[in-house]
Design a protein around this motif. Structure first.
Motif, short mmCIF file in Angstrom:
data_model
loop_
_atom_site.label_atom_id
_atom_site.label_comp_id
_atom_site.label_asym_id
_atom_site.label_seq_id
_atom_site.Cartn_x
_atom_site.Cartn_y
_atom_site.Cartn_z
N LEU A 1 0.83 -1.20 0.00
CA LEU A 1 0.00 0.00 0.00
C LEU A 1 0.87 1.26 0.00
O LEU A 1 0.54 2.26 -0.65
N ALA A 2 2.00 1.22 0.71
CA ALA A 2 2.91 2.36 0.71
C ALA A 2 3.46 2.62 -0.69
O ALA A 2 3.57 3.77 -1.12
N ALA A 3 3.77 1.55 -1.42
CA ALA A 3 4.25 1.70 -2.79
C ALA A 3 3.15 2.29 -3.68
O ALA A 3 3.42 3.11 -4.56
N THR A 4 1.91 1.88 -3.44
CA THR A 4 0.78 2.43 -4.20
C THR A 4 0.63 3.92 -3.93
O THR A 4 0.39 4.72 -4.86
N VAL A 5 0.75 4.33 -2.69
CA VAL A 5 0.65 5.74 -2.33
C VAL A 5 1.74 6.54 -3.03
O VAL A 5 1.48 7.61 -3.60
N ARG A 6 2.97 6.05 -3.01
CA ARG A 6 4.07 6.76 -3.69
C ARG A 6 3.78 6.90 -5.18
O ARG A 6 4.02 7.95 -5.78
N SER A 7 3.23 5.84 -5.77
CA SER A 7 2.92 5.89 -7.19
C SER A 7 1.81 6.90 -7.48
O SER A 7 1.90 7.68 -8.44
N ARG A 8 0.76 6.92 -6.64
CA ARG A 8 -0.36 7.83 -6.86
C ARG A 8 0.05 9.29 -6.64
O ARG A 8 -0.46 10.19 -7.30
N VAL A 9 0.97 9.52 -5.73
CA VAL A 9 1.46 10.87 -5.50
C VAL A 9 2.29 11.36 -6.69
O VAL A 9 2.31 12.54 -7.01
N GLY A 10 2.97 10.42 -7.34
CA GLY A 10 3.77 10.77 -8.51
C GLY A 10 5.25 10.59 -8.33
O GLY A 10 6.04 11.08 -9.14
N VAL A 11 5.66 9.88 -7.29
CA VAL A 11 7.08 9.60 -7.09
C VAL A 11 7.49 8.49 -8.07
O VAL A 11 6.89 7.41 -8.07
N PRO A 12 8.48 8.72 -8.92
CA PRO A 12 8.85 7.71 -9.92
C PRO A 12 9.41 6.45 -9.26
O PRO A 12 10.02 6.50 -8.20
N ALA A 13 9.18 5.33 -9.94
CA ALA A 13 9.67 4.04 -9.45
C ALA A 13 10.10 3.20 -10.63
O ALA A 13 9.71 3.44 -11.78
N GLN A 14 10.92 2.22 -10.36
CA GLN A 14 11.39 1.29 -11.38
C GLN A 14 10.62 -0.03 -11.26
O GLN A 14 10.26 -0.44 -10.16
#
Length: 450
Positions: free
Chosen positions: A241-254
């Protein structure tokens, strides 16, 4: 004609068009009249000369054998890829061997481009990110910390603005106009939180949008508040869920999931555009794994994204998923063969099961707009002023979204059905179901609806 010896269908060719205007213009060039010197090789290349308005014909060549997808070359002035001449040539080729016969040798102008492409591909093969100097992990950690501080400041400010809105009453949102939301969105961009900026802009379109807009605005504000709080308390959330939040906020991920090699059937492809960017969404289904995955590709405003995969073909490749609970988005890795037809369809659900799947997905991602779903044996049925996809066997139905009801694809779906059951792939969410591709009940090619 390709290395698999199978020519594409008209639908698969037209799925490559960057827009509706190109689709119409390319269709007009899909007959033998304007073409001369057309031919192709068993290695998956097609070429031809198309008569235009000038004294010299346009030289058009398409490479279908590239595992990355079709590549095009035409000396016309168009900035679209593929241009109408490339589309017309492929439609001519799809019509049969009489119009585009197999040739032993490509003309010099086509061979020169094809040879150059393959030499460049060989030259870059084996070059990886490790070939370039990279910043150390400590520098990357400091950059991530600085960005997180900016996002936290932006989320805190947005919480205060939401509180001010509710304290002053929702009626004030209509009086303030869109400028208030755009200024707030700009602040979120400054905070390096593009996901929050996008949601704030969405809030600006709700006031005055029709009966019941205060309720809709309150609902959207609640989702933004939930995302803010998720970011501010991300250290207490489960990892997914934390990874989902980062993605929805717009923090880039690999993409960090293990690579999955499969034959990926192209279920749908469509573009959405804003003043700065064109986004292409490509849905894939793994014939062996059974996974449904989403590829995203981007192009500058007015230009089609580079990645293009025709609906109905299958690509043998590796995909790796991005982090996040229930994440469908994946990154395309190594490709092992050019796209080719395959007799595979995804398994279907009933409308009731599709709605339940969306509800389950919301538990891992409360901001999820829709989930990819295939409906089996459904009939498009009018329901007053709207349409729905109904399953008589389970007595369940899903309404079509307002956007789907206004598309020409609805009438293609109705014509394909003829009052009988069809299989439909699309996106199921809180606004209803958006059909993207359909198959007849028996054997038959997919029909694109978007």
């Amino acid at each position: 004609m390709t290395e698999h010896g199978v020519r594409w269908t008209t639908e698969q060719v037209l799925a490559l068009a960057p827009d509706a205007a190109s689709r119409r213009a390319g269709s007009k060039l899909g007959a033998a009249g304007p073409w001369s010197g057309a031919g192709g090789s068993g290695e998956g290349t097609v070429w031809g000369l198309c008569k235009g308005s000038g004294s010299r014909p346009y030289q058009t060549v398409v490479d279908l054998a590239d595992a990355a997808g079709p590549a095009y070359k035409c000396n016309c002035p168009s900035r679209k890829f593929p241009c109408k001449h490339a589309l017309g040539l492929l439609l001519l080729w799809a019509g049969g061997a009489e119009a585009v016969p197999v040739a032993e040798q490509a003309p010099d102008w086509a061979e020169q481009w094809l040879t150059g492409r393959r030499e460049r591909a060989q030259a870059t093969q084996g070059v990886s990110e490790t070939s370039f100097p990279a910043a150390g992990p400590e520098a990357a950690r400091r950059r991530a910390e600085r960005r997180a501080e900016r996002v936290t400041a932006g989320a805190t400010e947005l919480e205060q603005r939401l509180a001010d809105l509710l304290r002053g009453g929702l009626a004030a949102a209509e009086q303030a106009g869109y400028g208030l939301w755009e200024e707030t969105a700009a602040r979120m961009v400054d905070a390096q939180a593009p996901g929050l900026a996008s949601r704030v802009r969405g809030l600006g379109s709700v006031p005055g949008s029709g009966p019941g807009w205060p309720v809709r605005l309150l609902e959207e504000c609640a989702l933004v508040h939930l995302l803010d709080q998720g970011w501010l308390r991300r250290d207490r959330l489960p990892a997914g869920l934390a990874a989902t939040v980062r993605s929805r906020v717009g923090v880039p991920a690999q993409a960090d999931g293990p690579p999955v090699r499969d034959r990926w059937l192209v279920l749908a492809q469509y573009d959405t555009a804003d003043p700065k960017l064109t986004t292409r969404r490509i849905w894939l289904f793994g014939a062996e794994s059974g996974h449904t995955r989403l590829l995203l590709s981007y192009g500058a405003a007015g230009r089609a994204p580079e990645l293009s995969l025709p609906v109905g073909l299958a690509l043998e490749a590796e995909l790796s998923v991005f982090p996040g609970a229930g994440q469908s988005r994946a990154a395309l890795g190594e490709r092992f063969a050019a796209p080719a037809p395959v007799a595979v369809r995804p398994p279907g659900l009933s409308p009731a099961e599709a709605a339940a799947r969306y509800g389950e997905a919301l538990g891992g991602d409360p901001w999820l707009e829709s989930v990819p779903v295939t409906l089996a044996s459904v009939i498009p049925t009018p329901d007053g002023e709207t349409w729905q996809l109904a399953d008589p066997a389970t007595e369940s139905a899903l309404p079509l979204t307002p956007a789907a009801r206004s598309r020409p694809g609805l009438w293609r779906l109705v014509a394909l059905s003829g009052g009988g059951p069809v299989t439909v792939f699309g996106e199921c969410g809180h606004h209803g179901f958006t059909p993207l591709t359909a198959w007849p009940e028996g054997p038959g090619e997919p029909v694109t609806l978007c």
